[in-house]
Design a protein around this motif. Structure first.
Motif: not given
Length: 472
Positions: A73, A108, A162, A273-274, A277, A280, A282, A363, A367, A370, A414
């Motif tokens: 994040t 979240k 991302i 949000i980017f 998150e 999202l 994630s 990050t 990811w 994820y 996203n």
């Protein structure tokens, strides 16, 4: 019509009113149903960081799961993303970023709770969870196409959004401008380090994240505070710019082209949000691996990710750009932040570069995991290793991709994750409320038992003391 123009058109459409309403509406609805939990229970959530009992099943500690989520994040979105939002939407975008984060904390929380409640074990014996599982197991098997859409989108975000290109590009451009390191050299180093950590799976990623995340966050916060203290006299004006820009058109000035209220809102929410998150879907993928017996407990811990990332780190980045006046210049992205810091003290640009490298690298690690879980859901555990090798290859090639198209692709992917996840959160909000009530009742029961036990011990001591007095 070139590729960038096509992507801009798609991005403007997909991040239009429908998705903005869905993102903000879901957070608002959960905030109402949970009775401002993100405010009332924030002290408890912060207390649980690093102090959760780690009881129950799981692959990593609650703090390890949070660190992995924060690793993914707190990335370039916290530095470059904030700068891009302000460059596009003006100072007012920072206000809408914070509003989205406030409601995003409730979102979240719900994501983290549901990920633990509906997690499963894969054929390797590892826990797997996230929106694809709470969509299928919570909403029902008839919604499996929605779960598959999320997982497919998650793989795209990890491989082409991302997870790879924006992070690698941010690292190579920063190291080259600050330290003169050639792009090829940086790309090789990043690829090797990514391979060393990610091939070891979640436990390896969590181990690295728990070491790097606290350090990198602390370093960046301290540097931001130094800049804000030096330019403290400009802070009231910066706050005024944010509030004015949130509710009125911001005029063009210097290198800033001007922005409408809608553009400020869209830029703030999309980049928010980017960055954090929330919505999202994630972070709950990492939360599902936490050692806990209470879904709501991990939900609270997950909620702190938005608070740390946006309310603190992104907010500090935004005001640093505003108080120094760099936001209205001709710079873009990471260079804006570098110049803002270098205007405050000589080593400012270098410290931002170091922070950006750490943010972006962690990050990439987060990811990778994820995407791995999404691949496992779609294709099974046998495809995990091929996915890891492909991910590493894309990290190596990410240094040579144009940045403008990267950000647009990341935004589009996203949104493709957000739609199915937000629909599931709305459909399962009743489960979230019920699980929350169960957990809070358990906490209250434990407190009462503790008070009664304390009272009993106190009474026994008094009786004993009286006995000693009589005997003497």
């Amino acid at each position: 019509m070139n590729l960038v123009h096509v992507l801009e058109t798609i991005d403007s459409w997909i991040w239009g009113a429908p998705l903005l309403i869905l993102v903000m509406g879901t957070g608002l609805w959960l905030t109402i149903r949970l009775k401002l939990l993100q405010v009332i229970r924030l002290p408890l959530a912060l207390k649980l960081i690093g102090k959760a009992p780690d009881e129950g099943s799981g692959d990593v500690s609650s703090f390890g799961a949070l660190s992995t989520a924060l690793a993914a994040t707190v990335g370039t979105g916290s530095i470059v993303g904030v700068a891009t939002a302000i460059k596009l939407g003006g100072p007012g975008s920072l206000f809408w970023m914070l509003v989205a984060a406030f409601f995003g904390m409730a979102t979240k929380y719900a994501e983290g709770l549901l990920s633990v409640k509906y997690r499963v074990k894969d054929r390797n014996g590892q826990f797997s969870g996230g929106p694809m599982y709470y969509i299928e197991n919570g909403l029902g098997r008839r919604f499996k196409p929605l779960a598959m859409l999320f997982a497919f989108s998650g793989v795209l975000v990890a491989l082409f959004g991302i997870g790879t290109f924006p992070q690698v590009k941010a690292i190579v451009s920063s190291t080259e401008s600050s330290f003169g390191v050639p792009t090829v050299v940086t790309a090789i180093i990043i690829s090797v380090l990514t391979a060393v950590v990610t091939i070891g799976g979640l436990k390896s990623i969590a181990k690295v994240s728990t070491k790097i995340v606290p350090f990198m966050s602390g370093l960046y916060i301290v540097v931001c505070l130094i800049v804000l203290i030096k330019f403290a006299g400009e802070l009231p004006h910066a706050i005024a710019l944010v509030l004015q820009g949130a509710f009125s058109t911001t005029s063009a000035t210097g290198g800033f082209a001007g922005a409408t209220i809608m553009l400020a809102m869209r830029s703030g929410v999309a980049r928010g949000i980017f960055a954090n998150e929330a919505g999202l879907g994630s972070a709950p993928i990492a939360a599902a691996a936490a050692k806990t017996k209470w879904p709501a407990e991990q939900g609270l811990i997950s909620m702190t990710g938005v608070f740390i990332d946006t309310m603190i780190i992104c907010n500090l980045t935004g005001f640093t750009l505003l108080v120094t006046g760099i936001w209205s210049g001709n710079d873009d992205g990471g260079l804006m932040t570098q110049h803002a810091f270098s205007s405050a003290f000589p080593a400012g640009a270098e410290l931002v570069t170091i922070s950006l490298i750490l943010f972006a690298f962690t990050t990439i690690l987060g990811w990778n995991y994820y995407g791995e879980r999404c691949v496992e859901y779609l294709l099974g555990v046998k495809w995990i290793k091929p996915y890891r090798y492909l991910f590493i290859a894309l990290v190596a090639g990410g240094a040579f991709i144009k940045l403008e198209a990267i950000w647009l692709l990341a935004d589009i992917f996203n949104a493709m994750m957000a739609f199915p996840n937000l629909i599931a959160l709305l459909g399962l909000s009743g489960i979230v409320v019920a699980e929350t009530r169960t957990y809070m009742d358990s906490l209250n029961s434990s407190k009462k038992k503790g008070i009664l036990a304390g009272a009993s011990v106190g009474a026994a001591i008094q009786v004993e003391e009286k006995g000693h007095t009589v005997n003497s």
